[in-house]
Write a protein that holds these residues in place. Structure first.
Motif, PDB file in Angstrom:
ATOM      1  N   HIS A  82       0.803  -1.230   0.000  1.00 31.59           N
ATOM      2  CA  HIS A  82       0.000   0.000   0.000  1.00 31.59           C
ATOM      3  C   HIS A  82       0.839   1.285   0.000  1.00 31.59           C
ATOM      4  O   HIS A  82       0.467   2.267  -0.607  1.00 31.59           O
ATOM      5  CB  HIS A  82      -1.004   0.006   1.174  1.00 31.59           C
ATOM      6  CG  HIS A  82      -0.389   0.224   2.523  1.00 31.59           C
ATOM      7  ND1 HIS A  82       0.276  -0.777   3.210  1.00 31.59           N
ATOM      8  CD2 HIS A  82      -0.317   1.332   3.326  1.00 31.59           C
ATOM      9  CE1 HIS A  82       0.713  -0.301   4.369  1.00 31.59           C
ATOM     10  NE2 HIS A  82       0.372   0.988   4.463  1.00 31.59           N
ATOM     11  N   ASP A  83       1.994   1.253   0.677  1.00 31.10           N
ATOM     12  CA  ASP A  83       2.787   2.481   0.780  1.00 31.10           C
ATOM     13  C   ASP A  83       3.964   2.538  -0.197  1.00 31.10           C
ATOM     14  O   ASP A  83       4.902   3.310  -0.003  1.00 31.10           O
ATOM     15  CB  ASP A  83       3.318   2.633   2.217  1.00 31.10           C
ATOM     16  CG  ASP A  83       2.336   3.445   3.085  1.00 31.10           C
ATOM     17  OD1 ASP A  83       1.405   4.060   2.500  1.00 31.10           O
ATOM     18  OD2 ASP A  83       2.498   3.442   4.315  1.00 31.10           O
ATOM     19  N   HIS A 114       1.837  10.131  -2.104  1.00 28.30           N
ATOM     20  CA  HIS A 114       2.357   8.758  -2.252  1.00 28.30           C
ATOM     21  C   HIS A 114       1.329   7.736  -2.778  1.00 28.30           C
ATOM     22  O   HIS A 114       1.698   6.857  -3.532  1.00 28.30           O
ATOM     23  CB  HIS A 114       3.038   8.275  -0.943  1.00 28.30           C
ATOM     24  CG  HIS A 114       2.097   7.792   0.113  1.00 28.30           C
ATOM     25  ND1 HIS A 114       1.567   8.622   1.084  1.00 28.30           N
ATOM     26  CD2 HIS A 114       1.566   6.552   0.374  1.00 28.30           C
ATOM     27  CE1 HIS A 114       0.779   7.913   1.887  1.00 28.30           C
ATOM     28  NE2 HIS A 114       0.764   6.659   1.470  1.00 28.30           N
ATOM     29  N   HIS A 119      -6.091   4.124  -0.298  1.00 30.99           N
ATOM     30  CA  HIS A 119      -6.062   3.709   1.110  1.00 30.99           C
ATOM     31  C   HIS A 119      -6.048   4.888   2.093  1.00 30.99           C
ATOM     32  O   HIS A 119      -6.105   4.706   3.297  1.00 30.99           O
ATOM     33  CB  HIS A 119      -4.900   2.735   1.387  1.00 30.99           C
ATOM     34  CG  HIS A 119      -3.536   3.354   1.357  1.00 30.99           C
ATOM     35  ND1 HIS A 119      -2.853   3.579   0.185  1.00 30.99           N
ATOM     36  CD2 HIS A 119      -2.718   3.789   2.358  1.00 30.99           C
ATOM     37  CE1 HIS A 119      -1.670   4.111   0.455  1.00 30.99           C
ATOM     38  NE2 HIS A 119      -1.559   4.262   1.785  1.00 30.99           N
ATOM     39  N   HIS A 120      -5.974   6.145   1.561  1.00 27.22           N
ATOM     40  CA  HIS A 120      -6.094   7.316   2.442  1.00 27.22           C
ATOM     41  C   HIS A 120      -7.378   8.092   2.202  1.00 27.22           C
ATOM     42  O   HIS A 120      -7.525   9.219   2.662  1.00 27.22           O
ATOM     43  CB  HIS A 120      -4.872   8.240   2.272  1.00 27.22           C
ATOM     44  CG  HIS A 120      -3.635   7.694   2.946  1.00 27.22           C
ATOM     45  ND1 HIS A 120      -3.491   7.659   4.320  1.00 27.22           N
ATOM     46  CD2 HIS A 120      -2.513   7.149   2.431  1.00 27.22           C
ATOM     47  CE1 HIS A 120      -2.305   7.094   4.618  1.00 27.22           C
ATOM     48  NE2 HIS A 120      -1.682   6.776   3.474  1.00 27.22           N
ATOM     49  N   ASP A 158      -4.032  -0.090   8.413  1.00 28.14           N
ATOM     50  CA  ASP A 158      -2.905   0.849   8.389  1.00 28.14           C
ATOM     51  C   ASP A 158      -2.946   1.746   9.632  1.00 28.14           C
ATOM     52  O   ASP A 158      -1.950   1.918  10.344  1.00 28.14           O
ATOM     53  CB  ASP A 158      -3.025   1.694   7.106  1.00 28.14           C
ATOM     54  CG  ASP A 158      -1.796   2.583   6.882  1.00 28.14           C
ATOM     55  OD1 ASP A 158      -0.725   2.275   7.470  1.00 28.14           O
ATOM     56  OD2 ASP A 158      -1.928   3.569   6.119  1.00 28.14           O
TER      57      ASP A 158
HETATM   58 FE   LIG Z   1      -0.028   5.316   3.242  1.00 25.27          FE
END
Ligand SMILES: [Fe+2]
Length: 619
Positions: free
Chosen positions: A486-487, A515, A539-540, A568
């Motif tokens: 994810h990151d 990101h 995911h954010h 997360d």
């Molecule tokens: Fe992230």
């Protein structure tokens, strides 16, 4: 046959008829005549009406009972005309009063025999019609089951028989078995007449055989059914109490039989060909399915079902070697460790090393299993030099599997081997993919000493939540992969910002917030990563639409992204960060609960908080 107790008169009659070219037998009493006729039937009898012992009327009755189609001329003289009429009523063809002149004798004899041959001609025509009818039946039906039944009934009717039987000849076993029968039941074929032995004899001599049963005057005809010089069976006819099968009848019977043999052969070949086509289709279907199967367990199940269908076996078994250990599956499923299961396992393992198909069980089996495994056929599941296992079928009847079954089972096993090769190639590729994304995630986590192991932990929490939500296995795997990566977009963020100890400026925050978009961008051209891209990008995002990068809300945010957001957040809260220390799980739960419906999907958050999250901690 001249039957006359008067020696001189009998001799004269005989001489007159022999002078005309007839073959004549002579007897001096009814009893002697009947004895001779039992051994060899005759066409015409000239019988004296007044004989000592058995009289003419009684003799006539006996002749008609023994050979109904033998003609009788009664010789009268001492009796009255009434006797002659009574004799005609009882079946005599004509009468000749004594004394008679040679010309009268020869004229009457010739006339009766002429009428007789006319009636034979009629029968001959009827039997010829049977040949046409047989051709018609064949044109109408190619059904292997109905043709023999129709043909045997036709033979019985056309050849005026009381019973008819078609036997098939099994060359390998050198025996005949009943294919179809018409008329009286088999049991009444005859006490002293051995159907199989006589039929086999006609097959051996390759010609029509006639026989008569002693004592009952039943007549039999056995005709071999021969195609392309190979005997395929026999047609057997019986006439109860005669009449004898005459020459013209036997000629026709032979022609009929050669047509019948050809018809049966054609039907058999047609049936065999259709069956082979059906089996090939079955094999192709199974092979297609095998090619689609992604794991060895599905291949096992496909193989068991396919082997049963193409060989008709009652029991099928597959052994696959997995890391040096045999894994066995059977259909029907057997109790593991039971006698039968153990016997099958032993049999399978004993032939497992053999490269060629095997057709015999080489180990001693317990009684129960031996009964079930009268026939055994196996084929190795192998591709080039690699053997994946063994496929086998069992039947409770002896000689159940033929050459065709061996061929088909071998083909099926080799398709399965290709399937197995696909599976292991797929497994290798999956392992490679898995190792690769794991290495990438380690690289991401390593950008910051505080985030070491973060990606893997997020994967664990996300996987647990996806399972708790009851998502399908495919989707769970996808979410786990997305969580791990994810990151990944953080690889594009300067290290100085990521490890900055103090609060970020608005400008710095904007860079960090890019990101997710960077991550999705990195994989946008990788075809196999398309399904995880939404997780990387979103995911954010916040449930209420106040997140980034796109500000989408609610269910517009992909399920996987919403799950990873929760996972997360949890790991971030319970881990030390450069700007704060780790919170306890209860504190973290409190914060997540507060943000449910705002930052997080409220339903997912509820399920997530019910999970024993502490037990999932990996580092
Ligand atoms: Fe992230």
């Amino acid at each position: 046959m001249v039957v006359d107790h008067d020696l001189e008169s009998g001799r004269q009659t005989t001489a007159t008829l022999e002078g005309e070219g007839y073959i004549v037998r002579r007897a001096e009493s009814g009893i002697a005549a009947l004895k001779m006729m039992r051994e060899e039937p005759v066409d015409l009898v000239l019988a004296d009406m007044t004989m000592p012992g058995m009289d003419g009327m009684q003799f006539l009755a006996n002749v008609k009972e023994m050979h109904p189609d033998t003609d009788v001329i009664v010789l009268t003289g001492y009796g009255t005309i009434e006797d002659a009429v009574e004799a005609m009523r009882r079946g005599a063809a004509d009468f000749l009063p004594r004394p008679y002149r040679p010309r009268e004798l020869t004229r009457l004899t010739a006339s009766v025999l002429r009428a007789r041959s006319a009636s034979r001609e009629e029968a001959f025509q009827a039997q010829s019609a049977a040949l046409l009818e047989l051709a018609y039946i064949l044109a109408r039906t190619a059904d292997i089951h109905s043709l023999p039944a129709q043909a045997v009934e036709l033979a019985r009717e056309s050849f005026d028989a009381d019973s008819a039987i078609i036997l098939t000849y099994e060359e390998a076993l050198s025996r005949v078995t009943v294919l179809a029968h018409a008329g009286r039941m088999l049991a009444s074929w005859g006490k002293s007449e051995d159907l199989s032995a006589q039929a086999m004899e006609s097959i051996r001599q390759r010609r029509l055989l006639l026989s008569a049963e002693v004592g009952s005057s039943n007549c039999y005809a056995y005709v071999p059914l021969i195609v392309a010089d190979r005997p395929r069976g026999a047609l057997c006819l019986r006439r109860d109490g005669g009449p004898w099968f005459h020459e013209k009848t036997t000629e026709l019977l032979e022609i009929f039989s050669s047509h019948l043999a050809l018809s049966l052969e054609t039907t058999h070949l047609y049936h065999q060909a259709s069956q082979q086509v059906a089996e090939m289709e079955e094999l192709i279907t199974v092979s297609h399915e095998l090619a689609l199967d992604a794991d060895s367990e599905s291949i096992c199940q496909q193989l068991l079902a396919g082997a049963g269908r193409i060989t008709g076996a009652q029991t099928c078994a597959v052994v696959l070697w997995k890391d040096g250990h045999p894994i066995m599956r059977t259909s029907p499923e057997l109790q593991p460790g039971s006698l039968v299961e153990q016997a099958i396992r032993d049999t399978m393992l004993s032939v497992s090393g053999q490269a060629a198909p095997s057709s015999r069980a080489s180990v001693a089996m317990p009684h129960e299993a031996r009964r079930m495994a009268q026939s055994f056929l196996s084929a190795p599941i192998q591709l080039t030099d690699h053997t994946y296992g063994l496929l086998a079928v069992f039947s409770d009847s002896p000689n159940a599997f033929g050459v065709d079954d061996t061929r088909r089972l071998t083909a099926l096993a080799s398709h399965a081997a290709s399937g197995m090769a696909n599976v292991s190639a797929l497994e290798r590729v999956s392992a490679m993919y898995f190792d690769t994304i794991e290495s990438i995630s380690t690289l991401v986590d390593a950008t910051n000493e505080y985030t070491l192991g973060h990606s893997r932990q997020v994967r664990t929490y996300a996987g647990a939540l996806a399972r708790a939500l009851g998502l399908p296995q495919d989707e769970i795997c996808l979410i786990e992969d997305g969580a791990l990566l994810h990151d990944i977009g953080k690889l594009c963020i300067p290290q100085s910002i990521l490890s900055k100890p103090g609060p970020l400026t608005a400008e710095e925050f904007a860079i960090v917030a890019s990101h997710p978009a960077h991550g999705a961008n990195m994989f946008k051209d990788a075809p196999h990563m398309q399904e995880v891209l939404p997780i990387l990008r979103h995911h954010h995002e916040f449930w209420d639409g106040s997140g980034y990068p796109d500000g989408i809300a609610g269910t517009a945010i992909p399920v996987g992204a919403r799950i990873v957001a929760l996972a997360d957040m949890l790991d971030a809260l319970v881990s030390n960060r450069i700007y704060r220390s780790a919170l306890s799980f209860d504190q973290a739960r409190g914060m997540i609960a507060e943000r449910a419906g705002g930052q997080f999907d409220p339903e997912q958050a509820k399920v997530f908080l019910e999970i024993d999250l502490e037990s999932l901690v990996e580092y």
